[in-house]
Scaffold this motif. Structure first.
Motif, PDB file in Angstrom:
ATOM      1  N   ARG A   1       0.819  -1.221   0.000  1.00  0.00           N
ATOM      2  CA  ARG A   1       0.000   0.000   0.000  1.00  0.00           C
ATOM      3  C   ARG A   1       0.848   1.264   0.000  1.00  0.00           C
ATOM      4  O   ARG A   1       0.440   2.280  -0.544  1.00  0.00           O
ATOM      5  CB  ARG A   1      -0.930   0.001   1.209  1.00  0.00           C
ATOM      6  N   SER A   2       2.023   1.206   0.594  1.00  0.00           N
ATOM      7  CA  SER A   2       2.866   2.399   0.646  1.00  0.00           C
ATOM      8  C   SER A   2       3.528   2.701  -0.698  1.00  0.00           C
ATOM      9  O   SER A   2       3.929   3.828  -0.940  1.00  0.00           O
ATOM     10  CB  SER A   2       3.927   2.264   1.728  1.00  0.00           C
ATOM     11  N   ARG A   3       3.623   1.719  -1.576  1.00  0.00           N
ATOM     12  CA  ARG A   3       4.274   1.925  -2.868  1.00  0.00           C
ATOM     13  C   ARG A   3       3.320   2.200  -4.003  1.00  0.00           C
ATOM     14  O   ARG A   3       3.765   2.547  -5.094  1.00  0.00           O
ATOM     15  CB  ARG A   3       5.106   0.687  -3.223  1.00  0.00           C
ATOM     16  N   THR A   4       2.035   2.031  -3.802  1.00  0.00           N
ATOM     17  CA  THR A   4       1.102   2.218  -4.902  1.00  0.00           C
ATOM     18  C   THR A   4       0.150   3.361  -4.603  1.00  0.00           C
ATOM     19  O   THR A   4      -0.257   3.584  -3.471  1.00  0.00           O
ATOM     20  CB  THR A   4       0.290   0.933  -5.152  1.00  0.00           C
ATOM     21  N   LEU A   5      -0.216   4.082  -5.666  1.00  0.00           N
ATOM     22  CA  LEU A   5      -1.153   5.181  -5.511  1.00  0.00           C
ATOM     23  C   LEU A   5      -2.580   4.651  -5.414  1.00  0.00           C
ATOM     24  O   LEU A   5      -3.327   5.001  -4.523  1.00  0.00           O
ATOM     25  CB  LEU A   5      -1.011   6.137  -6.698  1.00  0.00           C
ATOM     26  N   LEU A   6      -2.929   3.772  -6.338  1.00  0.00           N
ATOM     27  CA  LEU A   6      -4.218   3.078  -6.280  1.00  0.00           C
ATOM     28  C   LEU A   6      -3.950   1.706  -5.689  1.00  0.00           C
ATOM     29  O   LEU A   6      -3.232   0.906  -6.265  1.00  0.00           O
ATOM     30  CB  LEU A   6      -4.837   2.944  -7.668  1.00  0.00           C
ATOM     31  N   SER A   7      -4.532   1.434  -4.579  1.00  0.00           N
ATOM     32  CA  SER A   7      -4.213   0.222  -3.848  1.00  0.00           C
ATOM     33  C   SER A   7      -5.070  -0.960  -4.308  1.00  0.00           C
ATOM     34  O   SER A   7      -6.281  -0.966  -4.140  1.00  0.00           O
ATOM     35  CB  SER A   7      -4.422   0.446  -2.353  1.00  0.00           C
ATOM     36  N   PHE A   8      -4.394  -1.943  -4.916  1.00  0.00           N
ATOM     37  CA  PHE A   8      -5.029  -3.212  -5.247  1.00  0.00           C
ATOM     38  C   PHE A   8      -4.407  -4.312  -4.393  1.00  0.00           C
ATOM     39  O   PHE A   8      -4.317  -5.455  -4.800  1.00  0.00           O
ATOM     40  CB  PHE A   8      -4.838  -3.535  -6.732  1.00  0.00           C
ATOM     41  N   CYS A   9      -3.960  -3.948  -3.223  1.00  0.00           N
ATOM     42  CA  CYS A   9      -3.294  -4.870  -2.310  1.00  0.00           C
ATOM     43  C   CYS A   9      -4.343  -5.533  -1.431  1.00  0.00           C
ATOM     44  O   CYS A   9      -4.870  -4.919  -0.515  1.00  0.00           O
ATOM     45  CB  CYS A   9      -2.292  -4.120  -1.442  1.00  0.00           C
TER      46      CYS A   9
END
Length: 100
Positions: free
Chosen positions: A82-90
């Motif tokens: 989540r910290s590395r992505t702008l739109l979270s698909f985690c």
């Protein structure tokens, strides 16, 4: 006086290097972390506990984490994602964990 200072520095360097014998730095991204143990001092006692490795792949990125429990490793890998992505698909359902 200098002689004693040098002697003290040499002795402490030898003792410190011997204290780390047998320890290795783990890399969560490695394929094989089998046998990895973690130092646990949470209950006032020093003991080694087994670890868990969790991996997550999201949008072409791969994330991994090593933790003392499966829950902590799972939570950490989702937070890294989540910290590395702008739109979270985690999604925590996609996390794959294994005991080391």
């Amino acid at each position: 006086m200098r002689k004693y200072v040098y002697y003290l520095l040499i002795c402490s360097a030898v003792i410190l290097s011997m204290g780390c014998a047998g320890m290795k730095v783990i890399h969560p991204g490695e394929e094989n972390n089998a046998g990895t143990l973690a130092l646990d001092v949470s209950e006032g006692q020093v003991k080694l506990v087994p670890t868990y490795t969790c991996k997550l792949e999201s949008m072409g990125n791969r994330f991994s984490s090593v933790g003392k429990s499966e829950e902590s490793a799972r939570k950490d890998v989702v937070e890294k994602c989540r910290s590395r992505t702008l739109l979270s698909f985690c999604e925590s359902e996609k996390v794959k964990c294994e005991k080391n």
